[in-house]
Motif scaffolding. Structure first.
Motif, short mmCIF file in Angstrom:
data_model
loop_
_atom_site.label_atom_id
_atom_site.label_comp_id
_atom_site.label_asym_id
_atom_site.label_seq_id
_atom_site.Cartn_x
_atom_site.Cartn_y
_atom_site.Cartn_z
N SER A 63 -81.57 49.62 44.65
CA SER A 63 -80.81 50.21 45.78
C SER A 63 -81.76 50.58 46.91
O SER A 63 -81.41 50.47 48.09
N LYS B 263 -76.59 57.11 43.95
CA LYS B 263 -76.36 57.09 45.41
C LYS B 263 -77.53 57.75 46.12
O LYS B 263 -77.37 58.33 47.19
N ASP C 187 -78.27 57.71 49.83
CA ASP C 187 -77.34 58.43 50.73
C ASP C 187 -77.89 59.80 51.12
O ASP C 187 -77.43 60.40 52.10
#
Length: 442
Positions: free
Chosen positions: A25, A105, A108
């Motif tokens: 990611s 995540k 983020d």
């Protein structure tokens, strides 16, 4: 110039597979991945909470990151980050702590990479961890850890994993197969199936207890994926390892004859206190079934010493049980009290000195068992998958039944499968061999 990120993983194979997914990611956001020993802008530490030692190691790793780059942004994720986020946030140098659902995540939360005066915590209530994120690790050229399941619905009295990872939930079968195909497409020869409780495979997301597919369905489907040379089941509970799965593995061309089956204690009294879902008799049945269908199978065992109430007699019950059992090696864990677990409050705790002594005894038994297993395989012909690291002038690898072999370093052998005959056990405990034929897969 793009920012650099480095990763450090504590704990299990599942953590390694998830670190790889988190790393991808970052790469998708334009970060360059570097080694943890290199200068990076961000250091991500994937934590573990299974042993007290893993908690302590975290502080050492944070310190190491700061020594490399005092201005680097340090992020803690993983099980310990879910269980004790405030404690991690208080560690000097930690800037961000992410819990069970937030870790996937992580990018983020990276609006500002300047150092914080104190760690910022983003951590869900664990009952919110009801969705599934598939992952696999491909850091090693020869094998990959493929996550198929997460969380656990068992309530073992010593374990924090349900608190750290939430309810049992699984990846969809097609997703697992797609990940397996992706791994195979990268030239990796072996896939190790991993999860918290992989025998419970099939429970859906959001606490859906209905099994869409069983673990046997998963095994059968993976067996048909083209391009995978080897599939290995990592660790599976004895009560969930069914005869049908053992029979299928015994006839499979890709699943290897290697099982790792947690026992934890050979005393039925202690198993009940641990709230395990079987007694020692079922464990004996599993081992006998495997050895009957696959006489050369390797069987590894997890065992915990020093559980509250484990008298000398009960410990010897475990020792004798394991000594008489046809197993190949042990993973020995010394019991440590974990916050918010029933075992931490139980009567008759065992003094640390005695726990360590028992641990040493079982490690000695493990060495004896492994040696006996290796000796029983001498003269046999096997296939070995060679690994990529030059270890003191030698190349090492594992046979399908997990015998560790060595040969003088030869880079041409890396990530190849070779037919060999085991000849002798060297002074370091590894097995020497002679080649039977040239590479059968390159």
């Amino acid at each position: 110039m793009s920012k650099k990120v480095a990763f450090y993983t504590l704990g299990c194979k599942l953590n390694f597979s998830e670190t790889s997914t988190i790393a991808r990611s970052f790469e998708q956001e334009g970060f360059d991945r570097v080694e943890f020993s290199d200068v990076a802008d961000i250091y991500v530490i994937n934590t573990c909470s299974v042993t007290e030692n893993a908690d302590k190691r975290f502080k050492t790793i944070v310190k190491k990151a700061q020594e490399i780059n005092k201005d680097a942004f340090v992020i803690a994720v993983g099980c310990y980050a879910q269980l004790k986020p405030e404690e991690l946030a208080d560690v000097e140098g930690v800037d961000l702590v992410l819990g069970a659902t937030e870790k996937f995540k992580v990018t983020d939360y990276l609006n500002d990479l300047s150092k914080n005066d104190f760690g910022v915590v983003h951590s869900c209530e664990i009952n919110e961890a009801d969705f599934y994120v598939g992952s696999y690790s491909v850091g090693d050229r020869t094998r990959a850890f493929l996550k198929v399941q997460d969380g656990c619905d068992y309530k073992c009295t010593y374990c924090t994993i349900p608190l750290a990872r939430g309810i049992s939930r699984s990846d969809k079968l097609e997703n697992v197969l797609q990940n397996a195909r992706e791994i195979s497409g990268q030239g990796i020869k072996e896939i190790v199936l991993t999860g918290v409780n992989i025998g419970d495979y099939g429970k859906g997301e959001f606490g859906n207890k209905k099994h869409e597919h069983t673990f046997l369905d998963l095994v059968k489907a993976l067996d048909k994926v083209k391009g995978i040379e080897r599939l290995r089941i990592s660790s599976i509970e004895p009560n969930l390892l069914k005869n049908e799965t053992i029979d299928f593995v015994s006839e499979s061309k890709t699943f290897v004859p290697h099982f790792h089956i947690p026992l934890q204690s050979g005393s039925d009294n202690i198993l009940k206190k641990m709230r395990r879902r079987y007694l020692s008799g079922l464990y004996v049945d599993r081992v006998k079934k495997i050895k009957k269908t696959m006489p050369q199978a390797c069987i590894g065992v997890d065992v915990i010493v020093g559980f509250p109430g484990e008298t000398d007699e009960k410990f010897l019950e475990t020792y004798n049980f394991l000594n008489e059992l046809d197993i190949s090696y042990l993973h020995v864990f010394t019991f440590s009290e974990r916050d918010n677990t029933p075992a931490a409050e139980m009567e008759n705790p065992i003094p640390l000195k005695i726990r360590k002594k028992r641990s040493k005894m079982l490690r000695g038994l493990s060495a004896k068992k492994r040696r006996a297993f290796y000796e029983s395989q001498l003269g046999g012909e096997f296939t070995v998958l060679f690994e990529g690291e030059n270890k003191g002038g030698y190349i090492q690898g594992f046979t399908e039944n997990y015998v560790k072999v060595k040969a003088p370093w030869n880079p041409e052998l890396v990530n190849t499968l070779q037919k060999i005959k085991l000849t002798e056990i060297d002074d370091d405990g590894l097995v020497r061999f002679e080649r039977v034929e040239t590479a059968i897969a390159i």
